[in-house]
Structures are given as structure tokens and as C-alpha cells.
Scaffold this motif. Structure first.
Motif, PDB file in Angstrom:
ATOM      1  N   ASP A 193       1.080  -1.343  -0.093  1.00 51.98           N
ATOM      2  CA  ASP A 193      -0.024   0.057  -0.026  1.00 51.98           C
ATOM      3  C   ASP A 193       0.924   1.468   0.024  1.00 51.98           C
ATOM      4  O   ASP A 193       0.620   2.251  -0.641  1.00 51.98           O
ATOM      5  CB  ASP A 193      -0.861   0.070   1.079  1.00 51.98           C
ATOM      6  CG  ASP A 193      -2.052  -1.068   1.226  1.00 51.98           C
ATOM      7  OD1 ASP A 193      -2.423  -1.606  -0.236  1.00 51.98           O
ATOM      8  OD2 ASP A 193      -2.609  -1.395   2.136  1.00 51.98           O
ATOM      9  N   ALA A 194       1.923   1.364   0.972  1.00 52.59           N
ATOM     10  CA  ALA A 194       2.852   2.365   0.791  1.00 52.59           C
ATOM     11  C   ALA A 194       3.499   2.387  -0.280  1.00 52.59           C
ATOM     12  O   ALA A 194       3.639   3.490  -0.984  1.00 52.59           O
ATOM     13  CB  ALA A 194       3.675   2.235   1.823  1.00 52.59           C
ATOM     14  N   LEU A 195       4.043   1.359  -1.147  1.00 58.41           N
ATOM     15  CA  LEU A 195       4.541   1.513  -2.251  1.00 58.41           C
ATOM     16  C   LEU A 195       3.877   2.277  -3.588  1.00 58.41           C
ATOM     17  O   LEU A 195       4.145   3.055  -4.315  1.00 58.41           O
ATOM     18  CB  LEU A 195       4.927   0.213  -2.867  1.00 58.41           C
ATOM     19  CG  LEU A 195       6.246  -0.455  -2.039  1.00 58.41           C
ATOM     20  CD1 LEU A 195       6.333  -2.006  -2.389  1.00 58.41           C
ATOM     21  CD2 LEU A 195       7.569   0.299  -2.341  1.00 58.41           C
ATOM     22  N   ASP A 196       2.520   1.994  -3.669  1.00 58.19           N
ATOM     23  CA  ASP A 196       1.528   2.524  -4.348  1.00 58.19           C
ATOM     24  C   ASP A 196       1.469   4.178  -4.289  1.00 58.19           C
ATOM     25  O   ASP A 196       1.572   4.701  -5.170  1.00 58.19           O
ATOM     26  CB  ASP A 196       0.242   1.924  -4.135  1.00 58.19           C
ATOM     27  CG  ASP A 196       0.049   0.464  -4.867  1.00 58.19           C
ATOM     28  OD1 ASP A 196       0.875   0.231  -5.761  1.00 58.19           O
ATOM     29  OD2 ASP A 196      -1.030  -0.232  -4.490  1.00 58.19           O
ATOM     30  N   LEU A 197       1.465   4.342  -2.987  1.00 62.36           N
ATOM     31  CA  LEU A 197       1.346   5.860  -2.606  1.00 62.36           C
ATOM     32  C   LEU A 197       2.575   6.592  -2.902  1.00 62.36           C
ATOM     33  O   LEU A 197       2.669   7.791  -3.102  1.00 62.36           O
ATOM     34  CB  LEU A 197       0.944   6.171  -1.161  1.00 62.36           C
ATOM     35  CG  LEU A 197      -0.561   5.365  -0.895  1.00 62.36           C
ATOM     36  CD1 LEU A 197      -0.893   5.893   0.582  1.00 62.36           C
ATOM     37  CD2 LEU A 197      -1.586   6.277  -1.886  1.00 62.36           C
ATOM     38  N   MET A 198       3.491   5.846  -2.799  1.00 65.03           N
ATOM     39  CA  MET A 198       4.935   6.425  -3.366  1.00 65.03           C
ATOM     40  C   MET A 198       5.430   6.460  -4.718  1.00 65.03           C
ATOM     41  O   MET A 198       6.423   7.052  -5.117  1.00 65.03           O
ATOM     42  CB  MET A 198       6.227   5.596  -2.669  1.00 65.03           C
ATOM     43  CG  MET A 198       6.422   5.856  -1.056  1.00 65.03           C
ATOM     44  SD  MET A 198       7.999   4.752  -0.749  1.00 65.03           S
ATOM     45  CE  MET A 198       8.054   5.307   1.059  1.00 65.03           C
ATOM     46  N   ASN A 199       4.591   5.890  -5.677  1.00 66.73           N
ATOM     47  CA  ASN A 199       4.720   5.804  -6.738  1.00 66.73           C
ATOM     48  C   ASN A 199       6.124   5.129  -7.283  1.00 66.73           C
ATOM     49  O   ASN A 199       6.718   5.280  -8.370  1.00 66.73           O
ATOM     50  CB  ASN A 199       4.900   7.438  -7.649  1.00 66.73           C
ATOM     51  CG  ASN A 199       3.666   7.893  -7.379  1.00 66.73           C
ATOM     52  OD1 ASN A 199       2.502   7.849  -7.403  1.00 66.73           O
ATOM     53  ND2 ASN A 199       4.137   9.471  -7.187  1.00 66.73           N
ATOM     54  N   ARG A 200       6.092   3.850  -6.452  1.00 63.20           N
ATOM     55  CA  ARG A 200       7.348   2.908  -6.536  1.00 63.20           C
ATOM     56  C   ARG A 200       7.051   1.501  -6.662  1.00 63.20           C
ATOM     57  O   ARG A 200       7.729   0.498  -6.934  1.00 63.20           O
ATOM     58  CB  ARG A 200       8.191   3.011  -5.240  1.00 63.20           C
ATOM     59  CG  ARG A 200       9.048   4.575  -5.508  1.00 63.20           C
ATOM     60  CD  ARG A 200       9.570   4.474  -3.850  1.00 63.20           C
ATOM     61  NE  ARG A 200      10.748   3.675  -3.857  1.00 63.20           N
ATOM     62  CZ  ARG A 200      12.075   3.781  -4.065  1.00 63.20           C
ATOM     63  NH1 ARG A 200      12.377   4.828  -4.780  1.00 63.20           N
ATOM     64  NH2 ARG A 200      13.139   3.003  -3.840  1.00 63.20           N
ATOM     65  N   ARG A 201       5.691   1.254  -6.849  1.00 65.24           N
ATOM     66  CA  ARG A 201       5.066  -0.298  -6.871  1.00 65.24           C
ATOM     67  C   ARG A 201       5.740  -0.831  -8.226  1.00 65.24           C
ATOM     68  O   ARG A 201       5.858  -2.070  -7.936  1.00 65.24           O
ATOM     69  CB  ARG A 201       3.565  -0.280  -7.037  1.00 65.24           C
ATOM     70  CG  ARG A 201       3.074  -1.697  -6.754  1.00 65.24           C
ATOM     71  CD  ARG A 201       3.248  -2.477  -5.638  1.00 65.24           C
ATOM     72  NE  ARG A 201       2.783  -3.547  -5.518  1.00 65.24           N
ATOM     73  CZ  ARG A 201       1.508  -3.865  -5.170  1.00 65.24           C
ATOM     74  NH1 ARG A 201       0.865  -2.778  -4.792  1.00 65.24           N
ATOM     75  NH2 ARG A 201       1.049  -5.131  -5.248  1.00 65.24           N
ATOM     76  N   ASN A 202       5.795  -0.255  -9.208  1.00 66.49           N
ATOM     77  CA  ASN A 202       6.345  -0.953 -10.500  1.00 66.49           C
ATOM     78  C   ASN A 202       7.833  -0.832 -10.491  1.00 66.49           C
ATOM     79  O   ASN A 202       8.307  -1.360 -11.702  1.00 66.49           O
ATOM     80  CB  ASN A 202       5.789  -0.214 -11.567  1.00 66.49           C
ATOM     81  CG  ASN A 202       4.037  -0.642 -11.516  1.00 66.49           C
ATOM     82  OD1 ASN A 202       3.732  -1.548 -11.101  1.00 66.49           O
ATOM     83  ND2 ASN A 202       3.580   0.356 -12.199  1.00 66.49           N
ATOM     84  N   MET A 203       8.737  -0.467  -9.787  1.00 64.99           N
ATOM     85  CA  MET A 203      10.100  -0.181  -9.684  1.00 64.99           C
ATOM     86  C   MET A 203      10.687  -1.537  -9.445  1.00 64.99           C
ATOM     87  O   MET A 203      10.336  -2.188  -8.771  1.00 64.99           O
ATOM     88  CB  MET A 203      10.718   1.020  -8.969  1.00 64.99           C
ATOM     89  CG  MET A 203      10.002   2.243  -9.373  1.00 64.99           C
ATOM     90  SD  MET A 203      10.547   3.546  -8.096  1.00 64.99           S
ATOM     91  CE  MET A 203      12.555   3.453  -8.166  1.00 64.99           C
ATOM     92  N   LYS A 204      11.596  -1.956 -10.367  1.00 65.40           N
ATOM     93  CA  LYS A 204      12.233  -3.234  -9.918  1.00 65.40           C
ATOM     94  C   LYS A 204      13.131  -3.345  -8.628  1.00 65.40           C
ATOM     95  O   LYS A 204      13.566  -4.417  -8.323  1.00 65.40           O
ATOM     96  CB  LYS A 204      13.404  -3.488 -11.415  1.00 65.40           C
ATOM     97  CG  LYS A 204      12.689  -3.799 -12.720  1.00 65.40           C
ATOM     98  CD  LYS A 204      13.493  -4.192 -13.829  1.00 65.40           C
ATOM     99  CE  LYS A 204      12.901  -4.228 -14.871  1.00 65.40           C
ATOM    100  NZ  LYS A 204      13.675  -4.578 -16.203  1.00 65.40           N
TER     101      LYS A 204
END
Length: 651
Positions: free
Chosen positions: A323-334
Motif C-alpha cells: 500500500d505504501a509503495l503504491d502511494l510512493m509511486n514505486r510499486r512498479n520499480m524493479k
């Protein structure tokens, strides 16, 4: 004007750390080099740099800046930690020289002109992006006797017009060819040596590129997020590296957002290695490594290992919660596929540390602790930072959406997150103490091998051990605990007094005995009987390999020169177990023998730890930990025969 009749221009910079050696004033160096590359400015201006350590007071800077003569132009490289002090200096400057110009630049004030002018009316101009080409234009305006309220033809800045309205001019395109920016090292704009001819800074700062292709919600990397990455030429970078090599600079710290992403980064490393072979230096590269690891990254890492070039490989994860990754705009980063990378680095025998941010929207105490312990099972260090809201970032612009409650720092201008929609104020206060000990005891390597032993030989997690230490410290009647209890009292942002605690752990005998008492009383009884002796030996080895400082209670007077570096050496250390070998076994996830295996080792400690122990910089302190002969050889890139030939005792 100065005594020669030239326009007096002073560039002001202040580092965040209060180390014995200065932090390099790279930003000011770029500006000075750019100004003096202009023929007229070189002829008609006198540009100097005043560079201050972190703890220099506002009055101390004022006395230095204005004690002899008041400049005509005062230009500040502004960061969150010095915004208020520099604003106060601007006010003093205007009282002494009402016609003088005050220029602010830097990521903390870029595009923040309205707030800056409101807080500090003495400021005349705010530069909104890269300053190397704007700054000379502003100096021309001063020489031409223009007014600071009439700058509408200069792009890339904010000022106030004659009616007091805040005006932002057209954005200036980012610099396409970075080699057009004169080098602060090759031009001599930055004074590199002290009175004895020695390199005067803690590390050498370099940029190999500018820009960042990502748009992480918490980050504003020099205003270059979401931008095309531009690189300096290999020829220029090599020439700069050779300057540092000749000055025997140990560590190069790269100010790039994603080193290891571009093909040119591979060439840069090759040049470092070649120059080290010729001059003996540099010995280490520290960088913010590329978030997405490419073939280029893996080739660089392997090459550095082959040649003994040291670095700390960073996993800039920030959170492991989806959830935090989504809000950070980092979910799709390798970068989030980190476990395979850690396993690869471990197989290569290379150190890796991780970064986490506490207080991100979507994160809870439970998810953060789970992520912390998941990481601590794989990496040697975890750097934990409190969430800050920085200007021009997505989090700041969506502060209300995320329910972020903040407060400005006591001694800086950062907004510290105290609560959000998933974490209450009380929960945040509880986490402050954990973050403190995570930074002091774990991140700063007061204990580093012990965590490997705990996770391999017990069920005690790293977070449990740190929380246990905090609870034990609050209840013990050991008098050495009181200075640590005072240092750990939460401050804005939860940082506490890091320097005091770190210095005590590394230099004070009573504090080291206190750490042993906690270990003996609170942790060892929870360890299975069959593992207790070995884990105690690992703990002892941790304390034995702490850096050597002038205040160390167990000094090692013998010094040796190993190829190109000076070390203290502790000869013929008798260990009941082969601790270096056992640690390697545990790091590979294998089960070591529990039987004693008497081993004799020599331990080497790099000279100069006094300069870094108080800096609270874990990336630097790691280079001063005690190393075995084999580790020194690997890091120096020498064979055993070379090692013998080059290990000459220093008087």
C-alpha cells in the motif's frame, strides 16, 4: 567593492555534519567556476567561497562573513538544515549593506520564492533550477547597476518587482551539455588542500550525471525528477579523478541519483581502477545506486569486486509494504525485486545495506517492523529515516489527501511527519525510540556481526533485540545508562542526540561495559544453551573490531602502511572460534559448526577514525572497522606476496 576595486562576491555553504574535516562545497564550486569562466566577471569580480561545518552558529558565520569587510553580493546554497540561519545572515547583511544583493539557490528554495520572501524580506532573488548559467547573468546585472526588482529578462528565477509582487520568470531549459559547466576542480575554484598540502575534505564529491527518470512521491532530486539523465564526458571525469588520485583521496562519493544505470558509469569505474593502480587512490566509491539494476550494474559490481574497489551497495527500498509503495509511486520499480539482488551480492561476497523511511502514507507500525526484520535477515545494515516533507514533492502537494500532520524542526526547516491516516501521533512517538536505537546501534555499526549471529542461531529478530535494549536501558541502575537515556529523548523527527550516543559507544569504556551488561543480562539467557558460547564469541568480535580512535580504551600503537593506506594493527589475536569463517557461513544461510576451532588472526584498523565517528555517517564509518589480513588484501587489490612487501611498519 574589495580593496582592488572589484565587486566582492561571497558564496556561502554549510554542511550538515560537524566532522573534523569539512564537507566539500561542490555547489558553490560550480557557481564560482562558472562566474570566473566569464572574461568580464573574471576581471571585475572577486569571488570567494565560505564553507562551514554543521555546528558553526549563525553568529559565528556572521563574524566570519562580515568581520573584515562586507561583500557586495552574498549568495547562499540553501538546504533544509541551514535555511533559517541563512535567512538571518541575509537580514544582517542588509543592515550592513542595504544596496547589496542576496541570492538564494538550492532545492529547498527553488520554486518557493513567495514563502522565502515572506519569511526573509532581505532576500532579493531565488534561483529556481540549475544555477551555473543564471548566476553569472545576475553578477552582470549587479555590475551594470541594475536593480534586483527589474529582472524579468533573466530566465529561471523569482524576484519581487517594484510593487512588491512576486514574479517568476520563464523556466530555464536544463543544461544539455554538462561539460559546458566549468569543473570546480580543474579550474581551481574549490580549494582542495589545507596548509600542509593535504586534501582538506572528508570525501571528494563528484557528479557523473544529472537528472532522475523517476517521480517518487517523497523525493525532489535537485529538481530533476522525471527528467532525462545527462552525463558529463568521460574525459572530463577522468581528469577530475586524476586530481583526486594525486591528492590521495580515499573515497569518492557520487552525487548522482542512479549510478550504475548508464553505460558511461562502467567506464567511470574502469578509470577509477586504473588510476588507483597508478597512484594508489581512490580506494572506495560510495553512490546512490541505480534503482533498477541492469546488466551494466552487475558488470560494474563484479568488476569492483575483482579489483578490490570498495563500496556499500544500497537498496533504496524505503518500504516493503504494498500500500505504501503504491502511494510512493514505486510499486512498479524493479528495486522491489530486491531479494534476488541481495542473494547475488552475498554470493559475490559483497556488502549490501538498505534504506527505509518511517511515516510514509499507507505504512503501519506492524508493516514497518515486518519489513525491517525481513530486510535485517538479508542485509548488514538498515538506514532508517523519519519521513520529511520536502518542497516540490508529491507528498507535499497532497498533504491533506494523505492526512499528514507535520511540524517544522527545531533547528531546521524540514516538515517532520507526526501522523498520517494510518499512524497516530502516539504511535509515531513510540516508534521514535526504536528509530533512534536502530540508527545508533545497528546503522552506525556499533553492533554489526551480532545481528548475523542472532538471526542464524536464535529466533530473536533484530527489531526485538533493539526494543529489548531500549526497555533494559530505561530500567537498569547502571550509572553509564543515564547519558544514553538523555541522548535518546525524542526530538522533533525522533532523531534524538545521535552524535553523543555514537561517540560514547565507540570511545567510552563504561558505555561499552554497559552494552556488555545488557547482552549478558537480557539477551544471552534467551539463547539456546548449545549456541550461547558461539554467539558470545561473535559479540566479543563485534566490539573488538570497532574503529580505533584517540579516545579508544584499547589503543593499537603499532601502525603499518599497507600498499597505500595506513592502519593500526593488532597482531596474533587468539579467537576461540573461526569467527570470520563462521560469519561467512551464516551470511550464506548455512549452518556453522558449533565446536570451538581456535584461530589466530591479525586485525587491521584504518587510521583516521576520529574524523568520522562523530559524523553520524554510516557509509563512512564502515571503512574504519577492523579487518582481517584477507579482507585488507581484498580491499587493497593485492596478493599475499604484495601484502608482505608493502606492509612496512610506520614509525
Amino acid at each position: 567593492m574589495d580593496a582592488s576595486g572589484k565587486l566582492s562576491v561571497v558564496l556561502v555553504q554549510q554542511g550538515v555534519w560537524d566532522s573534523e574535516l569539512e564537507s566539500m562545497p561542490l555547489a558553490s564550486g560550480y557557481l564560482k567556476a562558472s562566474a570566473l569562466a566569464d572574461e568580464r566577471l573574471n576581471r571585475e569580480t572577486a569571488v570567494s567561497i565560505r564553507n562551514y561545518r554543521g555546528r558553526v552558529t549563525t553568529s559565528g558565520m556572521a563574524n566570519d562573513l562580515f568581520g573584515d569587510a562586507v561583500p557586495d553580493v552574498l549568495a547562499f546554497s540553501v538546504c533544509g538544515w541551514n535555511f533559517r540561519q541563512f535567512g538571518a545572515l541575509a537580514e544582517t547583511f542588509k543592515q550592513l549593506n542595504p544596496q547589496g544583493w542576496v541570492i538564494f539557490g538550492g532545492t529547498h528554495v527553488a520554486h518557493q520564492g513567495e514563502r522565502t520572501f515572506r519569511m526573509f524580506p532581505a532576500v532579493d532573488v531565488v534561483v529556481d533550477g540549475e544555477g551555473e548559467f543564471v548566476f553569472p547573468e545576475l553578477l552582470h546585472a549587479v555590475l551594470d547597476r541594475r536593480r534586483p526588482d527589474d529582472l524579468d529578462d533573466l530566465a529561471g528565477l523569482t524576484y519581487r518587482d517594484r510593487q512588491g509582487s512576486v514574479i517568476s520568470t520563464d523556466a530555464r531549459p536544463r543544461i544539455t551539455n554538462l561539460d559546458d559547466v566549468p569543473s570546480p576542480f580543474l579550474t581551481g575554484a574549490i580549494e582542495l588542500t589545507d596548509g600542509n598540502g593535504r586534501f582538506r575534505y572528508d570525501v571528494a564529491l563528484m557528479e557523473t550525471n544529472r537528472g532522475c527518470p523517476y517521480k517518487c512521491a517523497f523525493c525532489y532530486w535537485g529538481g530533476a525528477t522525471g527528467q532525462k539523465v545527462r552525463a558529463f564526458s568521460r574525459e572530463r571525469l577522468r581528469a577530475e579523478l586524476e586530481v583526486f588520485a594525486k591528492l590521495e583521496v580515499h573515497t569518492i562519493v557520487l552525487c548522482d541519483a542512479n549510478f550504475g544505470m548508464l553505460p558511461g558509469d562502467e567506464q567511470f569505474v574502469e578509470d577509477v581502477i586504473e588510476l588507483r593502480e597508478r597512484y594508489g587512490f581512490p580506494r572506495a566509491i560510495e553512490a546512490s545506486w541505480a534503482k533498477n539494476k541492469s546488466k551494466t550494474f552487475f558488470r560494474i559490481v563484479r568488476r569492483m569486486k575483482e579489483t578490490g574497489m570498495r563500496s556499500s551497495f544500497t537498496l533504496a527500498l524505503q518500504t516493503l509494504d504494498d500500500d505504501a509503495l503504491d502511494l510512493m509511486n514505486r510499486r512498479n520499480m524493479k528495486v522491489n525485486d530486491w531479494e534476488e539482488l541481495v542473494a547475488w551480492l552475498a554470493a559475490e561476497g559483497l556488502d549490501c545495506y538498505a534504506e527505509l523511511i518511517w511515516g510514509a502514507p499507507g505504512e503501519t507500525i506492524e508493516s514497518f517492523m515486518a519489513g525491517y526484520d525481513r530486510l535485517s535477515a538479508k542485509v548488514s545494515r538498515i538506514a532508517c529515516y523519519p519521513m520529511l516533507l520536502l518542497p516540490n514533492t508529491d507528498y507535499t502537494e497532497k498533504k491533506e489527501l494523505h492526512g499528514l500532520v507535520t511540524v517544522r524542526g527545531d533547528n531546521d526547516d524540514f516538515e517532520y511527519v507526526l501522523a498520517n491516516r494510518s499512524v497516530s501521533f502516539a504511535q509515531n512517538q513510540k516508534m521514535a525510540r526504536f528509530l533512534y536505537w536502530a540508527r545508533v546501534v545497528a546503522e552506525m555499526c556499533v553492533l554489526r556481526h551480532t545481528w548475523v549471529g542472532l538471526r542464524g542461531l536464535t529466533s530473536i529478530t533484530q527489531s526485538e533485540a533493539l526494543l529489548d535494549f531500549d526497555e533494559w536501558l530505561l530500567t537498569t541502575d547502571n550509572p553509564a545508562a543515564e547519558p544514553l537515556r538523555v541522548a535518546a529523548r525524542p526530538t522533533i523527527g525522533g532523531a534524538g542526540d545521535l552524535e553523543t550516543a555514537i561517540t560514547l559507544f565507540y570511545t567510552d569504556k563504561a558505555t561499552k561495559q554497559l552494552l556488555r551488561a545488557w547482552w549478558t543480562e537480557s539477551i544471552l539467557p534467551r539463547v539456546p544453551d548449545g549456541h550461547r558460547s558461539l554467539l558470545q564469541a561473535i559479540f566479543d568480535f563485534d566490539l573488538l573490531t570497532q574503529p580505533v580512535t584517540a579516545d579508544s580504551d584499547d589503543p593499537r600503537p603499532q601502525r603499518v602502511s599497507v600498499r597505500c593506506g595506513e592502519y593500526y594493527v593488532l597482531k596474533d589475536v587468539k579467537l576461540r572460534y573461526d569467527i570470520p569463517g563462521i560469519l561467512g557461513t551464516l551470511r550464506r544461510g548455512e549452518t556453522p559448526s558449533l565446536s570451538p576451532d581456535p584461530t589466530v588472526v591479525d586485525l587491521y584498523y584504518r587510521v583516521g577514525a576520529d574524523d568520522v565517528v562523530r559524523s553520524t555517517n554510516h557509509e563512512t564509518i564502515i571503512h574504519f572497522m577492523g579487518q582481517t589480513t584477507e579482507e585488507v588484501m581484498a580491499n587493497a587489490g593485492v596478493t599475499s606476496s604484495d601484502f608482505t612487501l608493502n606492509a612496512e611498519e610506520v614509525a
